[in-house]
Scaffold this active site. Structure first.
Site, PDB file in Angstrom:
ATOM      1  NE  ARG A   1     -29.738 -18.899 -12.909  1.00 50.37           N
ATOM      2  CZ  ARG A   1     -30.723 -19.301 -13.705  1.00 50.37           C
ATOM      3  NH1 ARG A   1     -31.657 -20.124 -13.248  1.00 50.37           N
ATOM      4  NH2 ARG A   1     -30.799 -18.896 -14.958  1.00 50.37           N
TER       5      ARG A   1
ATOM      6  CG  ASN B   1       1.374 -60.158 -11.716  1.00 50.12           C
ATOM      7  OD1 ASN B   1       0.884 -61.210 -11.379  1.00 50.12           O
ATOM      8  ND2 ASN B   1       1.393 -59.776 -12.968  1.00 50.12           N
TER       9      ASN B   1
ATOM     10  CE1 TYR C   1       1.234 -67.835 -14.678  1.00 47.73           C
ATOM     11  CE2 TYR C   1       0.970 -66.276 -12.860  1.00 47.73           C
ATOM     12  CZ  TYR C   1       1.202 -66.525 -14.203  1.00 47.73           C
ATOM     13  OH  TYR C   1       1.409 -65.482 -15.071  1.00 47.73           O
TER      14      TYR C   1
ATOM     15  CG  PHE D   1      -3.187 -59.192 -12.239  1.00 47.40           C
ATOM     16  CD1 PHE D   1      -4.082 -59.074 -13.288  1.00 47.40           C
ATOM     17  CD2 PHE D   1      -2.846 -60.463 -11.808  1.00 47.40           C
ATOM     18  CE1 PHE D   1      -4.627 -60.188 -13.903  1.00 47.40           C
ATOM     19  CE2 PHE D   1      -3.390 -61.589 -12.416  1.00 47.40           C
ATOM     20  CZ  PHE D   1      -4.279 -61.446 -13.473  1.00 47.40           C
TER      21      PHE D   1
ATOM     22  CE1 TYR E   1     -29.994 -22.000 -16.564  1.00 50.17           C
ATOM     23  CE2 TYR E   1     -29.346 -23.933 -17.825  1.00 50.17           C
ATOM     24  CZ  TYR E   1     -30.337 -23.102 -17.313  1.00 50.17           C
ATOM     25  OH  TYR E   1     -31.647 -23.399 -17.547  1.00 50.17           O
TER      26      TYR E   1
ATOM     27  CD  GLU F   1      -2.102 -62.151 -19.495  1.00 48.53           C
ATOM     28  OE1 GLU F   1      -1.814 -61.088 -20.070  1.00 48.53           O
ATOM     29  OE2 GLU F   1      -1.277 -62.847 -18.888  1.00 48.53           O
TER      30      GLU F   1
ATOM     31  CG  HIS G   1       7.067 -59.069 -19.255  1.00 50.09           C
ATOM     32  ND1 HIS G   1       7.560 -60.224 -19.799  1.00 50.09           N
ATOM     33  CD2 HIS G   1       5.812 -59.360 -18.835  1.00 50.09           C
ATOM     34  CE1 HIS G   1       6.655 -61.174 -19.699  1.00 50.09           C
ATOM     35  NE2 HIS G   1       5.572 -60.683 -19.129  1.00 50.09           N
TER      36      HIS G   1
END
Length: 506
Positions: A280, A194, A52, A326, A277, A411, A82
């Site tokens: 405190r 990646n 791959y 990844f 609060y 994916e 990409h």
């Protein structure tokens, strides 16, 4: 000079590289591991093995075989296709961190790139050529594909960079620095994109800012306690030891240190039996934020030295495995958690601001105004703080619980970790401005009470702060004061507020 090994990068070194201009180099022994990994990739290509990303397409195209003569085209097409991030660019510091982190990951020797790739990444760092990387477009699984593709473009002489305080075409900066663009070969494009380096880079920088702000919040809160004549009994060590959270114990200890010898604090029953609060419970709330920061720091320390590529090459190529390192889920959760924790620092700060300005809750001039009625004083500062904490409540909706399938359902679960890191950075920015407003109001209140009665440490803080924001003698355009105080508290060294032994450790 910081030496990257792929295994030992730490927060101290990242601070040096990101904020002090320290240069970086690769460890020789790590380069040897890189060379062995590269030999394995070349053998796979030569023997036309089906692996791959080396001899196949990507994502849903993993079943498409790529011919030996097309591996360079494959890698170039990958980066071009990409590189489609959108929106504003990450700050230069984030871009610089991404370069360092990507080089460090490749130096682990599991990715199969040539040493030349790492050399180029480090050269960009050392010559301060920072890729222009759009912030939006990453799903946080398959890594930060879009952001890292914009980083990779620069190695090809494409895309844009920040160089000498300008945004210019990458080829211009490379030419100026006599750096030759490179041609990516088998696996190298995939190895560059990646990874989780966008979310991790943003996370590291946000963590450093959050840690500093958490310390500043305590000296600011201590000044507020003086402005409201707060009760010190709630900070007694035995109370906090009885519960057992170390971070809570440490916050109370620091508050006691800041307020030592103060003549403005009180004891229970002296003016009132208990404080609200927001005063405190400072150790309990701030301590819980510190617990979160420690968790986040641990995850970031692991991730900055992690192999997040796919596939990974082991045993000199005897084992090449496609996996899912990844996937950004560990950092996605950590970023969401940090955003929530820092939003809480702002939430409790805004409640202290309200107690400082509300005449129904104190005996100070209404809204700390020099002439109540004629002048509004800090009235609208509290509005601004309320607006910021409300915005934080929407930003802290966890990004990590969302997932949208991609790549034709190959994916099918993603982390949204980069969204989480971006939202958290904004939360920290908002929280910083809320605490800046509290600082302005607390100094005003304490000074009304009597500067000479303050504890030595809080008085030193006030006097330093008065060089940034003067005493409010009349209404003015307070946005300038808020911004000045915001920038100041971001830059105050931790050691200046008495934390000499509590600086960032790796």
């Amino acid at each position: 000079m910081v030496t990257l090994t792929g295994h030992s990068l730490n927060f101290t070194e990242m601070k040096q590289v990101l904020f002090e201009g320290e240069k970086v180099k690769a460890a020789k022994e790590s380069i040897e591991d890189v060379k062995k990994s590269r030999e394995a990739v070349e053998s796979i290509v030569e023997n036309q093995e089906i692996i791959y990303g080396i001899t196949t397409g990507f994502g849903k195209f993993s079943d498409v075989l790529i011919q030996k003569g097309d591996v360079e085209v494959l890698q170039k097409n990958l980066i071009h296709s990409h590189a489609c991030g959108v929106g504003e660019a990450f700050p230069e510091t984030v871009s610089r961190a991404m370069l360092v982190l990507r080089a460090n990951a490749l130096l682990k020797g599991y990715s199969g790139v040539r040493p030349l790739i790492i050399d180029r990444l480090l050269e960009l760092v050392n010559k301060q050529i920072h890729p222009v990387i759009p912030q939006q477009g990453s799903l946080g699984a398959s890594g930060d594909l879009a952001p890292l593709s914009h980083l990779a473009l620069v190695l090809l002489g494409e895309g844009e960079v920040f160089y000498k305080e300008e945004k210019v075409p990458a080829i211009h900066a490379l030419t100026q620095e006599k750096i030759k663009p490179i041609t990516l070969t088998a696996k190298e494009g995939l190895a560059l994109i990646n990874g989780t380096q966008a979310m991790t880079a943003m996370g590291i920088i946000s963590y450093l800012e959050a840690e500093n702000l958490a310390y500043q919040s305590e000296i600011i809160a201590a000044t507020t306690i003086e402005g409201l004549c707060g009760i010190m009994d709630a900070f007694d060590e035995e109370i906090h030891m009885a519960r057992g959270y170390q971070e809570q114990v440490e916050v109370a200890e620091r508050i006691r240190k800041y307020l030592k010898d103060s003549q403005l604090t009180t004891k229970q029953g002296e003016l009132r039996v208990q404080d609200a609060y927001s005063l405190r419970c400072i150790p309990q709330v701030h301590g819980a934020t510190w617990q979160t920061l420690h968790y986040v720091k641990e995850k970031l320390k692991i991730e900055m030295n992690a192999a997040t590529d796919n596939p990974l090459i082991f045993n000199n190529g005897e084992k090449v495995i496609s996996g899912g390192n990844f996937h950004g889920q560990p950092i996605a959760l950590a970023m969401d958690f940090m955003g929530i924790a820092m939003a809480e620092l702002a939430n409790i700060s805004e409640r202290r601001i309200e107690r400082l300005v509300n005449p129904q809750l104190n005996d100070l001039p209404p809204f700390l105004s020099p002439e109540p009625g004629l002048q509004s004083g800090a009235m609208i500062m509290q509005y601004v703080a309320a607006s910021l904490v409300s915005e934080n409540k929407t930003l802290t909706h966890p990004a990590s619980v969302d997932s949208i399938p991609s790549s034709a359902n190959q994916e099918d679960h993603v982390s949204m970790g980069t969204i989480a890191s971006r939202h958290t950075a904004k939360v920290i920015e908002n929280a910083s401005r809320v605490l800046a407003i509290e600082a302005i109001c607390s100094m005003q209140a304490a000074e009304y009470r009597g500067k000479n009665k303050m504890a030595p440490m809080t008085r030193a803080f006030l006097e330093a702060g008065r060089t940034i924001v003067p005493f409010i003698e009349s209404d003015r355009m307070f946005y300038k004061d808020i911004e000045a105080m915001y920038r100041w508290i971001k830059k105050i060294p931790i050691t200046s507020v008495g934390m000499e032994n509590e600086t960032v450790h790796s």
